[in-house]
Every structure is written in C-alpha cells, then in structure tokens.
Scaffold this motif. Structure first.
Motif, PDB file in Angstrom:
ATOM      1  N   UNK A  31       7.546  -9.150   1.089  1.00  0.00           N
ATOM      2  CA  UNK A  31       8.448  -8.105   1.574  1.00  0.00           C
ATOM      3  C   UNK A  31       8.597  -6.958   0.587  1.00  0.00           C
ATOM      4  N   UNK A  32       8.160  -7.155  -0.628  1.00  0.00           N
ATOM      5  CA  UNK A  32       8.368  -6.164  -1.674  1.00  0.00           C
ATOM      6  C   UNK A  32       7.484  -4.936  -1.531  1.00  0.00           C
ATOM      7  N   UNK A  33       7.857  -3.935  -2.266  1.00  0.00           N
ATOM      8  CA  UNK A  33       7.062  -2.720  -2.339  1.00  0.00           C
ATOM      9  C   UNK A  33       6.398  -2.694  -3.710  1.00  0.00           C
ATOM     10  N   UNK A  34       5.414  -1.851  -3.866  1.00  0.00           N
ATOM     11  CA  UNK A  34       4.753  -1.755  -5.149  1.00  0.00           C
ATOM     12  C   UNK A  34       3.319  -2.240  -5.071  1.00  0.00           C
ATOM     13  N   UNK A  35       2.772  -2.528  -6.222  1.00  0.00           N
ATOM     14  CA  UNK A  35       1.375  -2.895  -6.342  1.00  0.00           C
ATOM     15  C   UNK A  35       1.125  -4.292  -5.779  1.00  0.00           C
ATOM     16  N   UNK A  36       0.296  -4.359  -4.745  1.00  0.00           N
ATOM     17  CA  UNK A  36      -0.030  -5.641  -4.120  1.00  0.00           C
ATOM     18  C   UNK A  36      -1.334  -5.494  -3.347  1.00  0.00           C
ATOM     19  N   UNK A  43      -1.387  -9.985   5.106  1.00  0.00           N
ATOM     20  CA  UNK A  43       0.015  -9.884   5.503  1.00  0.00           C
ATOM     21  C   UNK A  43       0.342 -10.692   6.759  1.00  0.00           C
ATOM     22  N   UNK A  44      -0.598 -11.489   7.254  1.00  0.00           N
ATOM     23  CA  UNK A  44      -0.349 -12.278   8.466  1.00  0.00           C
ATOM     24  C   UNK A  44       0.683 -13.378   8.265  1.00  0.00           C
ATOM     25  N   UNK A  45       0.681 -13.995   7.092  1.00  0.00           N
ATOM     26  CA  UNK A  45       1.619 -15.087   6.831  1.00  0.00           C
ATOM     27  C   UNK A  45       1.879 -15.174   5.328  1.00  0.00           C
ATOM     28  N   UNK A  46       2.978 -15.820   4.955  1.00  0.00           N
ATOM     29  CA  UNK A  46       3.233 -16.009   3.514  1.00  0.00           C
ATOM     30  C   UNK A  46       2.150 -16.838   2.824  1.00  0.00           C
ATOM     31  N   UNK A  47       1.557 -17.774   3.564  1.00  0.00           N
ATOM     32  CA  UNK A  47       0.480 -18.587   2.978  1.00  0.00           C
ATOM     33  C   UNK A  47      -0.761 -17.740   2.704  1.00  0.00           C
TER      34      UNK A  47
END
Length: 115
Positions: A31-36, A43-47
């Motif tokens: 959910x964060x912003x920044x470098x990723x 981004x489909x799932x947390x896994x």
C-alpha cells in the motif's frame, strides 16, 4: 575528467546493489508509496508482491556486485584510451541488464502466480 567518468560508470550498479540490499532487509509495503517494483503482476496479491521483491532484491544484489566489478575493471583497463566513448557503452549495457531484470522477475511471477 577520468575520475568523473569512473563515478558515472559505477553509479548505476552501486544503486542497484544498494536498493537490492535495502529491499532484502526491509521490503516495501504494497500500500505504500515510494520506490518499489510495481507491475501489474506484482500488485495482484500480497504474496506476489513479497515474491517479486524477494527475487528482485536477490537479482539486483548479484547484478550490482558483478556490474560494479566489471565496470570498474573495464574503466581501469581503458584509462589510457578513449574511455569517454566506452563509458556510453558501459552505461547502455548496465541499463539493458536493468531492463532484463524486470522481464526475469515478471517471468518468475507468471510462472508462480498466473493460472
């Protein structure tokens, strides 16, 4: 001028190494912003997000070490020649491998998370 060119040649792989270590120690939040590493697949799932950052950080650490050594050796060996022209080739190669790393991580995501 030569030391500046060496610094420019080493900056991208050192940045890859630093970000790879940073993500290995503290991966970014979904959910964060920044470098990723944000792609449609990651981004489909947390896994998938965790998987992408784990493998991207591992890849960038390895590539950062190898590219830093290769660029440093190449710039040292070409210090008496036309190193400015060769600097452009070094940077192009580093950026090409950086782009390839995105394709590799997305291929891993497709293989593990796409049905």
């Amino acid at each position: 001028m030569y030391p500046i060119c060496v610094l420019i040649a080493l900056l991208p792989p050192i940045a890859m190494l630093a970000v790879g270590i940073w993500w290995k120690v503290s991966p970014p939040k979904l959910e964060g912003k920044g470098l990723a590493y944000r792609t449609q697949l990651s981004t489909k799932s947390p896994e998938a997000w965790a998987f992408a950052h784990k493998h991207c950080s591992r890849l960038w650490v390895r590539m950062g070490v190898i590219l830093t050594a290769a660029a440093g050796i190449a710039m040292y060996l070409l210090r008496d020649q036309d190193y400015q022209t060769f600097l452009i080739w070094i940077l192009a190669g580093e950026m090409a491998l950086f782009c390839v790393s995105a394709f590799l991580v997305d291929a891993l995501l497709k293989a593990n998370f796409d049905a």
